[in-house]
Design a protein around this motif. Structure first.
Motif, PDB file in Angstrom:
ATOM      1  N   UNK A   1       1.186  -1.464  -0.252  1.00 36.66           N
ATOM      2  CA  UNK A   1       0.101  -0.304   0.151  1.00 36.66           C
ATOM      3  C   UNK A   1       0.453   1.103  -0.225  1.00 36.66           C
ATOM      4  N   UNK A   2       0.026   2.690   0.012  1.00 29.28           N
ATOM      5  CA  UNK A   2       1.321   3.851  -0.741  1.00 29.28           C
ATOM      6  C   UNK A   2       0.782   4.622   1.572  1.00 29.28           C
ATOM      7  N   UNK A   3       1.224   5.697   0.652  1.00 27.37           N
ATOM      8  CA  UNK A   3       0.944   6.449   2.172  1.00 27.37           C
ATOM      9  C   UNK A   3      -0.430   6.353   2.458  1.00 27.37           C
ATOM     10  N   UNK A   4      -1.132   6.201   1.674  1.00 23.21           N
ATOM     11  CA  UNK A   4      -2.745   7.128   1.704  1.00 23.21           C
ATOM     12  C   UNK A   4      -3.547   6.296   2.526  1.00 23.21           C
ATOM     13  N   UNK A   5      -2.891   4.735   2.503  1.00 25.60           N
ATOM     14  CA  UNK A   5      -3.812   3.517   2.946  1.00 25.60           C
ATOM     15  C   UNK A   5      -3.702   2.319   1.608  1.00 25.60           C
ATOM     16  N   UNK A   6      -3.586   3.393   0.295  1.00 20.09           N
ATOM     17  CA  UNK A   6      -4.052   2.842  -0.478  1.00 20.09           C
ATOM     18  C   UNK A   6      -3.438   1.204  -1.094  1.00 20.09           C
ATOM     19  N   UNK A   7      -3.808   0.519  -1.788  1.00 17.92           N
ATOM     20  CA  UNK A   7      -3.826  -0.172  -2.677  1.00 17.92           C
ATOM     21  C   UNK A   7      -2.920   0.124  -3.329  1.00 17.92           C
ATOM     22  N   UNK A   8      -1.798  -0.221  -3.746  1.00 19.69           N
ATOM     23  CA  UNK A   8      -0.403   0.492  -4.991  1.00 19.69           C
ATOM     24  C   UNK A   8      -1.494  -0.017  -5.638  1.00 19.69           C
ATOM     25  N   UNK A   9      -1.032   0.892  -7.179  1.00 17.03           N
ATOM     26  CA  UNK A   9      -1.473   1.078  -8.989  1.00 17.03           C
ATOM     27  C   UNK A   9      -0.008  -0.055  -9.409  1.00 17.03           C
ATOM     28  N   UNK A  10      -0.295  -1.573  -8.995  1.00 22.46           N
ATOM     29  CA  UNK A  10       0.995  -1.859  -9.971  1.00 22.46           C
ATOM     30  C   UNK A  10       1.185  -1.825 -11.502  1.00 22.46           C
TER      31      UNK A  10
END
Length: 1354
Positions: free
Chosen positions: A195-204
Motif C-alpha cells: 500500500x501507499x502512504x494513504x493506505x490504498x493498494x498500490x497501482x501495479x
C-alpha cells in the motif's frame, strides 16, 4: 516562393525511384543466404494407416443430476446442511476450519447479494478478479460460488505482491483486456497487499485500477428470505476465466461456459452401477472423501477439487503448498485418519513424499481407490508413480489405484485412467520420436528410449482425434505422433462450439476451439463436430488408451526434429544430479537464433560447487544430450540457489525464465555456450573470383553506362594570383609569421583557456615571433661536451608539451633554427607504465637530436618512476633534454630560409587504430598548401575566431593548432581537450567569445553528450548560447559516427546549436585533410546501405528502417554547376563562391579504386579512396622503426590501371564510395558528388570470405544491452574475439555472453569465439576517441587485459 517550392517538391517526389510494394517488404530474402540442412533421406517416416477419431462412449442421461453447479450446492445445502464440504488444514496438519454445505449455500447467497447491492453495483455478465492466496480455500470457494450465483464471471489471478513478480504485468494486462474493475479478496489477503502512504493498494505496473471488495462474514450483507439472484444463468453464459501463460510469456484468458463445466462435472459423477459402459466411470459421489494437494484456484485442482467434487457432494481436504514444503508426509496421515478414497496429486508431491519419508507405522492407504496424478502426461512422472507404489504398496495402496491424467487448459480433462485398470507401458525410440514417428524399442535394446505410461481413455461423451502438429489438421497415421484434439460434444451443430474460448481473441479461438480434422485419404473433413486443440502431443494405442509424449509448448523444434524439454530435463538429471543441481530446478526451452531454434538449459547449482567441477559437469551434460537426443545444447547456464523465477506454488516459471534470459537478467554463475556445434545453417563462405581483371570491370561499366567515381575540389590558382601583394613572396610558414609580426604586431593569434574556463595565456604575432626566436637561439646555442653546437640544420627535435601555446612557439622555434619539429604527446603522470614506452619509441624511431620540453615534464622524465619503467629498454638514456624556459647561452642570428619548398618541414607521428606507429613527412610546400586550402574552404580571415578542442600532436589537429592561424591570421582559442575536470569549458568558451567556427574530436563530443545531458536546463538558465556557431567540425580519421553526432545535435539544440552546423571532417595518415565542411556548404546528407551487400564489397541503397540497414553520413561533396546556374549568377550579380559548395578541399581530386585490381570504380561502388592533392604527405618517415620509403611506396605513388592512369594518387587505406545526388532549391537544382567513408581497409576482418568492418559488429553489440557501454572486436587464431565493457555489478557479467553471441549471429552471420567482459576503460582509446584494437589484442594475448570473465564458445 511557396508555390514554386511545392512544385519543386512534387517534381522531386516524382523523380524518386518507385518504392517496392508493401508485400515485398515482408518477404525475407535472408532465407536464400542461409545454408539449408535439407531433408534427411534416412529419417524415419510413418507408414501406418490413417487413424479415425476415437469415441469415448455416449454420455447417458440421468434424471437425478443437478441442472447446474449452483443447483448441486443448493441440493446438498438443503438436504444435508451439516454435511462437511471443505476443510482447510493448518501448518501442523490439523483441521483449521470445516465448511459445511449449509454454510456454503448461505455464504454464497450473501456474497451474491453483496456484489449485486447498490454499494458495489455489479451486474450479471461482468468480469471480476478473484485474488486469494493458496492458504485460504474456504473464502475462495465461497466467493467463487457467490460470483456464479450472481451471474458474474470470476477471473482468478495470483496475489499481486509487487510489479517484479514473474508474470505480474501480463496478469494486469489480462484483467484490463477482460474489463475488470473490481477485485474480490479476503481481509487477511488485503492487509498483505503493498500500500501507499494513504493506505490504498498500490497501482501495479500494467494493472487496471481496481475496486477492492472484501467477502469476509463481517463485510457481507444478509439477503432477505425472498431475495433471488438476478443472474441469468444461461447455458452459454461464461462460468469463469482462467489465465494461461504461453510459451513466449503472453497471458490469455481461457473462458469456459456454464454448459461446458456442467457437462464436464457430470461425466465424473456417473453412478458406478450404470451398465453397458465400455470404458467405465470415475464415480465421484457423496460418500467419497478427497484430499487435494493441487492449487484449488485454477486448472485440475479447481475443476476436480472445487467444482466436480462439490457437484457430487463429497468432502474435500485442501493441503496448502507451505505444508507440503514443510512436512510432505502429512497428507498421508490425513488420508489414513479420515479414510479418504481420492487424492489429487502431482508427481512432484510423490517425489517430495519419498524424499522426506520417515517410519510412520500408522499410515494405511487401503481406503484410497483413486490416486489421481494430474501431470501423468509428463513422460517422466512414471518414475514417481512406480517408486511411490513400490514403497506404499505394503501400506495398503492398491497398484491399480494410480490414475494418471491428461489435462489441458482448453479442453480440461482429456483422458484419465480408470481405477482398477492395469497400466499400459511402452518404450519409444527418442530418435524416431524426434521425427514424430512411433517406434517401440525391444526390452534389451541399448538405443536411447523413453518409457511412457498410458493416461487412460477419454471421458464419456468425448471424441479424441490425433492430427498433424503443424499446418492443416490432417489426421495422423497409427505410427505417427501428433496433436491431440477433443470434441466434448460430437452431436453439436456446426455453429455451436465446444463452449470455451480465449476471451477477446476471436481469431485464435477459431483455430483452437473450432478445429475440424481432415482425412487426407478421403479428401474431406470429419463430421464428428468441432474439436478443441489440447496442446498435448501423443497418439492412441491399439487398445484405445491415450499415450502422451509431451506438450506442444514444451517442444523445441530444431531443423526438422522436435525434442521434448521434459526428456532433456531427465537426461540432465541423470548426470550426477544430487551433487551439483537441485531436482525440479531446471528450465529447458528454445530461443530463435538465425532462423532456427536453439536449445537452452538453465540449472540451479548447489552453493558448494567449485568452478572447475561445474565446468566438468556442464561438459558432461552437453555430451550426454548430444549422444542421447542427437542435438547440441546452445547454452548451459548455472544459477545461484533460488535464482530461477518461481510460480506461486514453487514451480519454475518457464516463460519468465526465458524472458529474463533474453533480456540478460538471469545473472548466472557459470555459463557454457557451444554455437560452433549447434549453428549449422550459416551462409556458405564467399568464393572470390581472381580471374576478373580491371579491364573486364571497366568494360562492364562502359556497357552499363555508369559514371566513373571521381570528384574534384575547387581549382587552386597560382600563388601570385591568389594571395595579397605583401604575402605572395612568403612561401614558408616561418616567413609568414615574421611578416605578421612586422605588419600586425598586436594582433592576437593564440588564446589559451585554463581548466576553470578563464584565459591563461595570449600571444600576439609579435610575442609569438619573439618567443620562437628565443627558442631557436636556445636550440642553436646548446653546447655539447666537446664545445660544438649539438644541433644543426635538418636535425630532429622532439617537442614534449601539454596542449598549450608553448607547443606552437616551440614548433616555430624549430623552423626558425632550421630543425625538424616532431610533436609528441608527453607521458601521463598517473599512467607512466602505459604512456612512457610510446614516447620512448617515437624518440628512438625518429632519431631526435634533442628533446625540447617544459620543466615539469623534464622532471618527470628524470624521476625514479620513469627510470624504473625505462630499465627494460636497451638504451634507457634520453637525448639532451632542453627546458624551454632556459636562457640561450648566446645570441645567434636567426636568418635560416629553406633552400627549396620541398624540404622537410615537420614529421607527424601517430599510432593508427590498427596499432601501427607511423610517421609521415610534411614538406614546407605541403604545409603551406594545406593551410591555403583550409583558408579557402573554411573562409578563415584575420577577423575570425576559431575554437579548437582536439588533439594537437598529429593529423589535422596539429595543422589547426600550429599552422592554420599563422597562415590565415585568425585567432585560435585553445581549449583543453581533456574535459574530465570541467566538461562545461568548451560550451562556456563558445558562448563567451561568440565563436562561429569550432573544431572538436569525437572524444569531446562523447564526453559532452554523457556528462552534460542533465545540465542543459541549468546551462540555458545561465545564458549559455550556441546560436552563433555556424560550423562545428568533428575531426576524425574514421567513419562518421552518425548516432553520436545525431545525439549531440539533438542534445544541444536547446542551447541554440543549429543541426546543419555540425559536420565531420575526414583525413588519414597520407593526407590529413581530404574533406572539410565549409561554412557555406549545405547540410550533410545520409544514405542507408545494406550491410549484407557491404560485406561482399557492394553498395545496395535501401530505405530508412529496412532490415540490416546501415546509416552513413557523407564526409564531403562537390557541386557541379550548369551553364544555366552560371548565367543566373552573372545576371543577378551573385558571388560565385556561394554556389561552389565543395567539401573536398581545394586542389584535391578523389577517386574510388578497387583495392585488389587497382582499377577505377564506378559511381556508388565500394572501393578504396585515393586522393591527389598538393598537401599530401611526401611519404612515411618510418614504420615500426624501419625506413618505409620503399616498403610502402605505393601508398603515396599509386597509379590506376584503368581510368585516370596518368595522375599520381595517395592511397588513403579507407573504403568508401561516391554517389551523385542533387541539392534543390526553389530557383535551381545543383548536382553534387557526395563522398561516404565506410571504414579503414586495414581494420577490416576477412571472415568466411567476406569483409567485415569492426564498427558494425561493435554497434550491434552495444545495442543488444544497456549494460554494455563500449565494445571492440578483433580476429585472433581463426576466432572472433569480442571485448565488452560492463556498466554494472560484476554479478551481471555473464548475462552479456549469450546476448553478444546471439546478436552477432543474427545480424552478421558470425560466431563469436571468445567473449570477454571487462571493466569500463579497459578498451584503449587514443586522443581522437578512436579505439586501439591492436593494442587491445596484444593485451588480451599477453594476459594483460584483466577481464571480469572470459567465455570461450565451443
Amino acid at each position: 516562393t511557396r508555390v514554386s517550392a511545392k512544385i519543386q517538391q512534387l517534381l522531386l517526389t516524382l523523380k524518386r525511384p518507385r518504392k517496392k510494394p508493401l508485400v515485398e517488404y515482408f518477404q525475407d530474402e535472408q532465407e536464400e543466404l542461409l545454408e539449408n540442412s535439407g531433408i534427411d533421406e534416412n529419417a524415419p517416416k510413418p507408414e501406418g494407416t490413417v487413424t479415425a477419431p476415437r469415441e469415448g462412449g455416449p454420455l447417458p442421461s440421468q434424471t437425478n443430476t443437478p441442472h447446474s453447479i449452483e443447483a448441486a450446492i443448493h441440493r446438498c445445502g438443503s438436504a444435508n446442511p451439516k454435511a462437511p464440504c471443505l476443510t482447510s488444514v493448518d501448518m501442523s496438519g490439523k483441521t483449521a476450519y470445516t465448511l459445511t454445505y449449509g454454510k456454503l449455500l448461505s455464504k454464497m447467497r450473501r456474497v451474491a447479494y453483496t456484489l449485486q447491492g447498490k454499494r458495489n453495483g455489479l451486474v450479471p455478465g461482468q468480469r471480476v478478479a478473484l485474488v486469494f492466496p493458496n492458504s485460504e480455500p474456504v473464502p475462495f470457494t465461497c466467493s467463487f460460488y457467490g460470483c456464479l450465483l450472481a451471474g458474474l464471471v470470476p477471473v482468478v489471478v495470483e496475489v499481486p505482491m509487487s510489479s517484479e513478480d514473474p508474470g505480474s504485468s501480463q496478469l494486469g494486462f489480462l484483467l484490463g483486456n477482460c474489463g475488470v474493475t473490481a477485485a474480490i479478496t479476503s481481509d487477511h489477503c488485503l492487509k498483505r497487499l503493498p500500500k501507499n502512504e494513504r493506505g490504498e493498494v498500490n497501482q501495479l505496473k500494467g494493472w487496471p485500477k481496481l475496486q477492492w471488495i472484501i467477502t469476509d462474514s463481517s463485510n457481507l450483507q444478509r439477503p432477505p428470505s425472498s431475495w433471488e439472484p438476478s443472474g441469468h444463468n444461461q447455458t452459454n453464459q461464461l462460468a469463469y476465466i482462467e489465465y494461461k501463460t504461453g510459451k513466449e510469456g503472453s497471458v490469455v484468458g481461457v473462458a469456459h461456459t456454464r454448459a461446458a463445466i456442467h457437462r464436464h462435472c457430470r461425466s465424473f459423477c456417473l453412478l458406478s452401477n450404470i451398465k453397458d459402459l465400455k470404458f467405465g466411470v470415475l464415480s465421484y459421489n457423496a460418500a467419497d472423501i478427497m484430499v487435494n494437494l493441487l492449487d484449488f484456484k485454477r486448472g485440475f485442482g479447481l475443476v476436480h477439487g472445487i467444482l466436480a467434487s462439490m457437484f457430487s457432494g463429497m468432502h474435500v481436504y485442501c493441503i496448502p503448498y507451505a505444508l507440503m514444503k514443510q512436512n510432505p508426509m502429512q497428507w498421508l496421515n490425513i488420508i489414513t485418519k479420515n479414510k479418504a478414497s481420492i487424492a489429487l496429486v502431482k508427481s512432484r508431491d510423490l517425489h517430495w513424499t519419498l524424499a522426506m519419508q520417515r517410519e510412520t507405522p500408522n499410515i494405511n492407504l487401503k481406503t484410497l481407490r483413486m490416486l489421481v496424478v494430474s501431470d501423468g502426461a509428463n513422460p517422466w512422472s512414471i518414475g514417481a508413480c512406480d517408486m511411490f507404489v513400490n514403497e506404499f504398496e505394503k501400506r495398503g495402496l492398491h497398484r491399480d489405484a494410480v490414475c494418471p491424467c491428461a489435462w489441458s487448459s482448453e479442453a480440461l480433462t482429456v483422458a484419465i485412467r480408470r481405477p482398477g485398470s492395469h497400466a499400459n507401458r511402452t518404450a519409444l525410440s527418442l530418435h524416431d520420436m524426434s521425427y514424430k514417428v512411433i517406434h517401440e524399442e525391444a526390452p534389451n535394446s541399448k538405443a536411447p528410449s523413453v518409457v511412457l505410461q498410458d493416461c487412460g481413455n477419454s471421458l464419456l461423451g468425448c471424441t479424441i482425434a490425433v492430427v498433424a502438429m503443424n499446418g492443416p489438421a490432417n489426421l495422423c497415421r497409427t505410427d505417427e505422433i501428433g496433436e491431440i484434439l477433443v470434441c466434448p460434444k460430437p452431436t453439436c451443430a456446426p455453429d455451436e462450439g465446444a463452449g470455451s474460448s480465449y476471451f477477446g481473441l476471436k481469431g485464435i479461438s477459431e483455430k483452437v476451439f473450432r478445429c475440424q480434422p481432415i482425412d487426407e485419404s478421403n479428401h474431406g473433413q470429419i463430421e464428428n463436430g468441432l474439436f478443441t486443440r489440447t496442446g498435448l502431443l501423443g497418439y492412441m494405442n491399439p487398445s484405445g488408451r491415450l499415450m502422451v509424449t509431451g506438450k506442444a509448448e514444451g517442444m523445441v523444434q530444431i531443423s526438422d526434429r522436435i525434442h521434448n524439454s521434459d526428456d532433456i530435463v531427465a537426461t540432465v538429471l541423470a548426470i550426477e544430479p544430487i551433487r551439483f543441481v537441485y531436482r525440479g530446478r531446471i528450465a529447458v526451452f528454445g530461443i530463435t537464433v538465425l532462423r532456427d531454434e536453439r536449445l537452452i538449459v538453465i540449472v540451479e547449482q548447489k552453493p558448494d560447487c567449485s568452478e572447475d567441477v561445474c565446468f566438468q559437469w556442464m561438459s558432461s551434460v552437453m555430451q550426454a544430450v548430444e549422444s542421447v537426443h542427437g542435438v547440441g545444447v546452445y547454452c548451459l547456464s548455472l544459477l545461484a540457489p533460488n535464482a530461477l523465477p518461481r510460480t506461486p506454488l514453487g514451480g519454475v516459471h518457464l516463460s519468465e525464465t526465458r524472458s529474463r534470459f533474453l533480456e540478460g537478467n538471469l545473472h548466472p554463475r557459470n555459463i557454457l555456450m557451444s554455437p560452433h556445434q549447434c549453428v549449422l545453417n550459416l551462409p556458405k563462405p564467399r568464393q572470390k573470383h581472381s580471374d576478373v581483371g580491371p579491364a573486364s570491370i571497366l568494360q562492364g561499366q562502359v556497357v552499363t553506362g555508369v559514371r566513373l567515381a571521381e570528384s574534384t575540389g575547387r581549382q587552386l590558382t597560382p600563388l601570385d594570383e591568389d594571395e595579397g601583394r605583401e604575402s605572395r613572396k612568403f612561401q614558408y610558414l616561418s616567413e609568414i609569421l615574421k611578416w605578421r609580426a612586422q605588419s600586425t604586431p598586436d594582433h592576437v593569434l593564440l588564446t589559451q583557456m585554463g581548466n576553470k574556463g578563464i584565459v591563461t595565456h595570449q600571444l600576439t604575432c609579435s610575442q609569438l615571433h619573439k618567443r620562437a626566436e628565443r627558442i631557436a637561439q636556445l636550440l642553436l646555442s646548446h653546447a655539447t661536451p666537446h664545445g660544438l653546437n649539438s644541433l644543426s640544420t635538418g636535425d630532429h627535435v622532439a617537442l614534449l608539451f601539454p596542449p598549450s601555446v608553448d607547443l606552437t612557439a616551440a614548433f616555430y622555434g624549430c623552423l626558425y633554427a632550421g630543425c625538424v619539429p616532431i610533436p609528441i604527446r608527453p607521458p601521463h603522470v598517473k599512467s607512466l607504465q602505459a604512456t612512457l614506452p610510446t614516447v620512448r619509441m617515437v624518440v628512438e624511431v625518429s632519431k631526435v637530436a634533442a628533446v625540447l620540453s617544459c620543466g615539469s615534464i623534464i622532471k618527470l622524465l628524470r624521476s625514479k618512476e620513469a627510470l624504473s619503467v625505462m630499465q627494460s629498454t636497451s638504451n634507457p638514456a634520453w637525448p639532451p633534454l632542453l627546458d624551454i624556459e632556459d636562457s640561450p647561452k648566446k645570441k645567434v642570428p636567426i636568418n635560416y630560409r629553406p633552400p627549396t619548398p620541398e624540404m622537410l618541414s615537420y614529421i607527424d607521428f601517430s599510432i593508427t587504430t590498427a596499432g601501427t606507429l607511423a610517421g609521415v613527412k610534411m614538406s614546407h610546400y605541403s604545409s603551406s598548401q594545406l593551410c591555403r586550402s583550409m583558408k579557402l574552404q573554411c573562409e578563415l580571415y584575420p577577423s575570425r575566431s576559431v575554437a579548437l578542442c582536439l588533439d594537437p600532436y598529429s593529423g589535422l589537429g596539429l595543422a589547426l593548432w600550429c599552422l592554420s592561424s599563422i597562415y590565415s591570421g585568425h585567432q585560435s582559442i585553445l581549449i583543453p581537450y581533456e574535459l574530465e575536470t570541467n566538461p562545461q569549458i568548451w560550451l562556456q568558451t563558445l558562448s563567451q567569445f561568440k565563436v562561429r567556427d569550432a573544431f572538436i574530436s569525437y572524444g569531446v563530443v562523447e564526453f559532452c553528450t554523457k556528462g552534460l545531458a542533465a545540465l542543459i536546463p541549468t546551462l540555458k538558465n545561465r545564458g549559455l548560447s550556441l546560436s552563433h556557431v555556424r560550423t562545428c567540425v568533428i575531426v576524425a580519421e574514421e567513419r562518421p559516427r552518425v548516432r553520436l553526432t545525431t545525439n549531440f545535435t539533438k542534445l544541444f539544440r536547446d542551447l541554440g546549436l543549429s543541426p546543419r552546423a555540425v559536420s565531420t571532417a575526414f583525413g588519414c595518415r597520407v593526407n590529413v585533410a581530404v574533406c572539410l565542411q565549409g561554412a557555406s556548404c549545405p547540410d550533410p546528407t545520409t544514405v542507408y546501405v545494406d550491410m549484407r551487400a557491404l560485406r561482399n564489397d557492394r553498395i545496395a541503397l535501401v530505405e530508412k528502417g529496412s532490415p540490416h540497414s546501415l546509416c552513413l553520413m557523407e564526409t564531403g561533396k562537390v557541386t557541379i554547376l550548369s551553364l544555366a546556374i552560371l548565367s543566373l549568377a552573372i545576371q543577378k550579380n551573385y558571388t560565385l563562391l556561394s554556389y561552389i559548395l565543395k567539401v573536398i578541399l581545394p586542389g584535391s581530386k578523389v577517386v574510388i579504386a578497387d583495392p585488389d585490381t587497382l582499377g577505377q570504380c564506378s559511381d556508388s561502388r565500394l572501393g578504396e579512396v585515393w586522393v591527389s592533392s598538393p598537401h599530401t604527405a611526401k611519404g612515411y618517415y618510418s614504420i615500426y622503426g624501419a625506413d618505409a620509403d620503399n616498403d610502402c611506396l605505393d601508398h603515396f605513388q599509386g597509379y590506376l590501371k584503368t581510368g585516370d592512369t596518368q595522375t599520381k594518387y595517395a592511397r588513403t587505406g579507407f573504403l568508401g564510395f561516391l554517389k551523385r545526388t542533387e541539392l534543390t532549391s526553389a530557383t535551381w537544382r545543383l548536382r553534387h558528388d557526395a563522398l561516404y567513408i565506410v571504414g579503414s581497409l586495414g581494420e577490416t576482418l576477412e571472415l568466411r570470405g567476406m569483409r567485415y568492418h569492426p564498427i558494425d559488429i561493435e554497434n550491434s553489440v552495444v545495442r543488444c544491452s544497456n549494460k554494455i557501454i563500449e565494445c571492440a572486436v578483433f580476429h585472433s587464431t581463426n576466432l572472433l574475439v569480442v571485448v565488452v565493457e560492463l556498466d554494472g555489478a560484476e554479478s551481471t557479467a555473464l548475462d552479456l555472453v549469450p546476448l553478444v553471441t546471439n546478436v552477432i549471429l543474427e545480424e552478421h552471420y558470425l560466431i563469436a569465439g571468445v567473449v570477454a567482459v571487462a571493466d569500463p576503460g579497459a578498451i584503449p582509446v587514443n586522443s581522437r576517441g578512436e579505439k586501439q584494437r591492436m593494442h587491445l589484442k596484444d593485451a588480451f594475448l599477453q594476459d594483460r587485459l584483466d577481464p571480469i570473465y572470459v567465455a570461450y564458445n565451443m
